[in-house]
Design an enzyme around this catalytic site. Sequence first.
Site, mmCIF file in Angstrom:
data_model
loop_
_atom_site.group_PDB
_atom_site.id
_atom_site.type_symbol
_atom_site.label_atom_id
_atom_site.label_comp_id
_atom_site.label_asym_id
_atom_site.label_seq_id
_atom_site.Cartn_x
_atom_site.Cartn_y
_atom_site.Cartn_z
ATOM 1 N N HIS A 136 1.249 -1.021 -0.056
ATOM 2 C CA HIS A 136 0.115 -0.126 -0.139
ATOM 3 C C HIS A 136 1.113 1.201 0.482
ATOM 4 O O HIS A 136 1.481 1.274 0.294
ATOM 5 C CB HIS A 136 -1.108 -0.198 1.621
ATOM 6 C CG HIS A 136 -2.113 -0.660 1.390
ATOM 7 N ND1 HIS A 136 -3.237 -0.274 0.576
ATOM 8 C CD2 HIS A 136 -2.240 -2.328 1.742
ATOM 9 C CE1 HIS A 136 -4.438 -1.598 0.593
ATOM 10 N NE2 HIS A 136 -3.645 -2.548 1.176
ATOM 11 N N GLU A 191 -10.244 5.318 -3.484
ATOM 12 C CA GLU A 191 -10.410 4.825 -2.048
ATOM 13 C C GLU A 191 -9.710 6.130 -1.293
ATOM 14 O O GLU A 191 -10.813 6.340 -0.539
ATOM 15 C CB GLU A 191 -9.733 3.287 -1.689
ATOM 16 C CG GLU A 191 -10.055 2.243 -2.477
ATOM 17 C CD GLU A 191 -8.951 1.131 -2.406
ATOM 18 O OE1 GLU A 191 -9.684 -0.147 -2.964
ATOM 19 O OE2 GLU A 191 -8.346 1.047 -1.692
ATOM 20 N N PHE A 194 0.052 3.142 8.164
ATOM 21 C CA PHE A 194 -0.845 3.234 8.670
ATOM 22 C C PHE A 194 -1.441 2.736 7.623
ATOM 23 O O PHE A 194 -1.980 3.767 6.492
ATOM 24 C CB PHE A 194 -1.041 5.081 8.771
ATOM 25 C CG PHE A 194 -2.396 5.081 9.395
ATOM 26 C CD1 PHE A 194 -2.845 4.311 10.662
ATOM 27 C CD2 PHE A 194 -3.476 6.291 9.014
ATOM 28 C CE1 PHE A 194 -4.007 4.365 11.305
ATOM 29 C CE2 PHE A 194 -5.036 6.545 9.186
ATOM 30 C CZ PHE A 194 -4.894 5.202 10.345
#
Lengths: 167, 167
Positions: free
Chosen positions: B60, B77, B108
Amino acid sequence: MATFSWTEEEILRCCGSKRFAKEMVSASPFTDLDHTLRSARDIWFNKVDVAGWLEAFAAHPAIGGTSPSVSQWSKEEQSAAMATATDFTLQELVEWNVRYREKFGFVFLICASGRSTPEILSELKKRYSNRPIAELEIAAQEQMKIIELRLARLFNSGVGPNTSTTT
Amino acid sequence: MATFSWTEEEILRCCGSKRFAKEMVSASPFTDLDHTLRSARDIWFNKVDVAGWLEAFAAHPAIGGTSPSVSQWSKEEQSAAMATATDFTLQELVEWNVRYREKFGFVFLICASGRSTPEILSELKKRYSNRPIAELEIAAQEQMKIIELRLARLFNSGVGPNTSTTT
């Protein structure tokens, strides 16, 4: 008052996480064993990240493993297990260690001190059904017990070069 | 009856863990979206090991990150977050992401879909005080929400080359 501190290399003999060793050196000097262990628990559970836990686990030999790199401390901690091992249980232990490692990605960790091979094997089989994250937490708790035993050894091994006395 | 399956590469767009992708392919074909999601949850929480979770997290981009490798899905997103971001909150988000990563060793993770930047920032600050293992579990739950959204997109993107109809 006597205070105690060790080098990162000495701490790494107790726990293979570099972050743990660095933080222990930063937190030193310690006033006594109890102070040392309280700091170690805080650092291990609250400051070492998950990658650091895995790094520490990776520094352990598999129970029953006979690699030449196995430290003398590991050998001594596993001596009760080895004394109660038959060829059959040892073989089973080796096989279950392989299965465990395939499922969880790290070595089966248990504070082996004083435990027999059948006890360890039964614990391994029970823990094998855990979810990976549950098993990570249990392994971290076992690692903490090993760290405590080893820090106590380091502590009792006599006055190290970094011990200082102030008044 | 129509059944659904995808390649490992397609599954990897939903979740960067290779073990997850392999297990999803093994578990396929799926009868419908619900079957797909139930299998995905079982695989993610019970079969992917901790290293596999970290591997998925590493795939990510940081929230607010603008690396050219950020996927179109990640961008979409995060679109609500980006639309509500001021330069000031974005700067704060970047700084807290760095602190978070230093503490926990991974990015995170939050299912950003529909959330504003102030909401995300407040959640980040709250989660920063967690113990590493508690945060690992929360991040894994957020990752599961992201996987569900993405599998639904994959599912709804039309009949793929591996969809087959049997009677």
